[in-house]
Design an enzyme around this catalytic site. Sequence first.
Site, short mmCIF file in Angstrom:
data_model
loop_
_atom_site.label_atom_id
_atom_site.label_comp_id
_atom_site.label_asym_id
_atom_site.label_seq_id
_atom_site.Cartn_x
_atom_site.Cartn_y
_atom_site.Cartn_z
N LYS A 105 6.63 -1.11 -11.30
CA LYS A 105 6.42 0.16 -10.95
C LYS A 105 7.55 0.94 -10.56
O LYS A 105 7.62 2.11 -11.57
CB LYS A 105 5.89 0.21 -9.47
CG LYS A 105 4.44 -0.33 -9.34
CD LYS A 105 3.80 -0.28 -7.86
CE LYS A 105 2.45 -0.77 -8.03
NZ LYS A 105 1.88 -0.96 -6.73
N SER A 146 -2.96 0.16 -3.45
CA SER A 146 -1.83 0.86 -3.52
C SER A 146 -1.79 2.39 -3.67
O SER A 146 -0.72 2.94 -3.52
CB SER A 146 -0.79 0.08 -4.64
OG SER A 146 -1.29 0.24 -5.83
#
Length: 817
Positions: free
Chosen positions: A756, A713
Amino acid sequence: MNFKFNEAGLDEFESDDDLFPVLADINGGDDTFFNVDISDTLPILPLRNMVLFPGVIMPVTVGRAKSMKLVKKAYQKKSLIGVVAQVVSNIDEPQFTDLYSIGTVAQIVRILEMPNGSTTVILQGRKRFKLTEMVSTTPYFVGRVESLPETLNYLKGDKEFDALLVAIKETMIKMLKNMGSGSDESIFAIKNISHPMFFLNFICSNIQITTEEKQNLLTITDLKERGYKLIDHLNKEAQIVEIKARIQNKTHKDIDQQQREYFLQQQIKTIQNELGGNVYEQDIDEMQKKANALDLNPEVRLAINKEIDKLKRLHPQSPDFSTQMSYVENLVNLPWNKYTKDNFNLKTAQKVLDKDHFGLEQVKERIIEHLAVLKLKGDMKAPIICLYGPPGVGKTSLGKSVAAALKRKYARISLGGLHDEAEIRGHRRTYIGAMPGRIMQALLKAGSANPVFILDEIDKVGNDYKGDPASALLEVLDPEQNSAFHDNYIDIDFDLSKVLFIATANTLSTISKPLLDRMELIEVSGYIPEEKIEIARRHIVPKELENNGLPVKSVDFPKKALGTIIESYTRESGVRELEKKIAKVCRRLAKEKALDEEIPSTLAPELVEKYLGKPDYTKDKYQGNEYAGVVTGLAWTSVGGEILFVESSLSRGKEGKLTLTGNLGDVMKESAMLAMEYLKAHASYFGIPETAFSNWNVHIHVPEGAIPKDGPSAGVTMITSLVSAYTQRKVKSSLAMTGEITLRGKILPIGGVKEKILAAKRAGIKEILLCEENRKDVEEINDVYLKGVTFNYVSDIKELIALALTDEKVSNPLTIE
C-alpha cells in the site's frame, strides 16, 4: 507293454542255421513241431517271474548252480528239458509245492557267456507237460511228467476262431502303434506269423500281465478258450496303453513347446554372450554393483538386495519382470545418504545472492543465518521456508540462487492444481503404471539427498476424492517426521531432514493452518519503481538483448526510459510484465537491425511509445481535495498495492437513504453501514445537525465499478468521506489512508502495508494515515521504501478526522440542515 520279439527272439539269431528251418516249419503250419515225444522223467529248470510257451524263443539268465549243471549237460547231449515257473519267485531251493504243475518242454538253442560273467540260455518251447512229482533234487531237479497234447485239427475252418485271431492281431497292432517308437519291426513280425498256435503263444508270452495270469493262459488246453482269455487281457492292456499314449502326447506337446522355448533362449543367450553378455543380466549386475557401492543402512541394504534377488529369479519374459526391474532401478538410483558439501564461505554466498537478486533482504539474511549455524554446529535440520507475496517478485527464481550460494543441487516441483495425494506419496506397486511420488522423482533427478527443494505454488494445492495432497505434505514439511519419509512406491523410509525446502505462495489464506504452522513465513513484497529499474538494468535488459540476437551492450536502456515503461505500460508489484515489455522492445530493435535499418544506441524516453505503442495505463494520481466527500484510500491486490477513491455525495430527500455502488463486497458494505451509524451517533461532535440524516440522502461510490472490491480496510476512508460530505470540509492535500473501524470508533490494523505504501508513492501521495498498531510494520520496512512519505498513526475515528480534514470549506458548499 514290454514287447521283446526282435530284442530277444529273431534278431539275435539271424545267422543260426538250426533255428530258422524250425521256425519256418512252425510258421508254415507244421504241427509235428509241437508233438515231440518225451520220456516220463525230465530235468526240471525252475524259472523266476517267467512263463515259457510252446514255439516261443526266450532268453533266460541262469544263476543257480543246479540250473547251470542242468543246462550245460542238456546242451551237450542236445536233450530236452522241462521248464516250470515258480509260484513264489524269491525261493532259491524250490520244492515240488513251490512250482506250478503245468510247464513247457524246451530245447536249449544256445548258451551265451555274457561280458558281466553271467550265463544266458536261449530256450525254445516245444510242447506242454504236467509235473506230477519231483524224482530227484541232485545234482539238479528231475521230475516225473505227463505229456499234454497240442492239436489244431478240430479248429481248422472255424470262422469264429479265425475272427478271434484277426481281432487279437488288430488289437495288438493298434496297441503297438500307440506305444510309438520301435514298434514298426514288431508289427511287421506279427503280421507275418501265420501259425495260429505259435501266434497265440507268442502274444501270450510278450504281453505285460502277471506271471500267474500267463500261467493260467498256459494251463488252458483249448486254443479258442485261450484266445478269448488272451483278447480279454489285450483289451485291458490296450486301454491302458491308449490312455498312456494320450497323456504322453499331451505332455509331449507341452514339453516340446518348453524345449523349443528353452532351445531358443539358449541360442539367444549364446548370441548375447558372443556380443558381450545377456542384456538383462548385464543390467542386473550393474544394479547390484550400484547397490554395493551405495552408503546404505543395514536395513535398507537388506531390503534392496532382497529385491535384486527377486529380480534375478524372474524370467525376462515374465509380466512382473519389467515392473520389478523399474522398481529396483529406482531403488539403486536414489541418493541414499549422498550429500553435497555446503559452501561455508558466508561472504561468497552473500555475493551470489546479491548478484542474482536485487532486494529480498529478509530472505537472503535467513539463508545466511542457516549457513552460519550449520558452519558452527556441523549438523542441523534444514529449515522449511515459505516465501509469500505477489506474482513476479522472484520467489521461484530465488531457489536457484540459494542452491548456487550453498553449492547444492536444485530441485523443483509445481504444486499448482495438484489434487491426488499419490502425486506426493507415490502409488502402491500393486497398481498398473505405479511410480514414485514427485518428491522422490525430484530427488532422483537431483542425485543428492540435501538439495534446495522448491515447492512452487503451495497455496494452489487442491483436494478431491483422490485424497488431500496438503495433508500429505505435512509429513514432508515436518522436521520431526521427514527424517523417515515413506513413499508408497519406494516402500522404504527415506531421510528428507537435510533437504532445504522453500515453498512459494501468492497468498496464505488458502494454505491449511497445520501446514502453515510447519513453515517459517517470509513475506516477499513488491518492488518500488527504483528497484524495478535496477532489476531491469542488471538482469532483464542484458538477458532480453541476448535472447533476441542483439549484443548485450548494443542498446542502452537509461533509467528514464525504464521508468516510463514501468509507469505507463505495467501495473504490477513484480517484474514479469516489465520483462515482457522489454522483450517486445528488443524484438522491434532486432527487426530493424535485420532489415538493415539503423537502431538507436540509447533508448530515449520519447522512443518508448514508438516501440510499445500508446501507454496501457494512466498513472493513478492523487486527484486533489477540491470536492467534499472524496477521499483517497489504499488497497491490497494479488498484484500489489493500489489506490482507490471513495466518493460520497448528498442529495435532498426525506428518507435519509444510504446507497452503495461500485461492485462492493459484503464486508465493504458493512464498513459503509458502520461508518454511517457511527456518524449518526456522534453527529453533534462533528457539528452535524440531527436533521441532516433525514433531510439528505447519501450515496457512496467507489470508482472502477467493473472491478470487484471487498475487505474492511476501507473503513477509515468511508468515515472520512462521510464526515467531509456532511460538514463540507476539505480533505488534507496529498493524503491517503487505510484501516478498519469498529462501531465504538476504534481503528484496527490491516495487512499489506508495504504494498500500500508503494502504491501511495506511485500515485504521488505525501502523507499516509495508519492504525497505531501498524507502526511496527512500517518500522520493519527499509527506509528506501518510506522516503518522501510522512506517516501519522491514529487509534480512533476522532483522531483520524482531526488529522484528515481541514477547517476550510470547499468552494460552493452545500448548506446542511
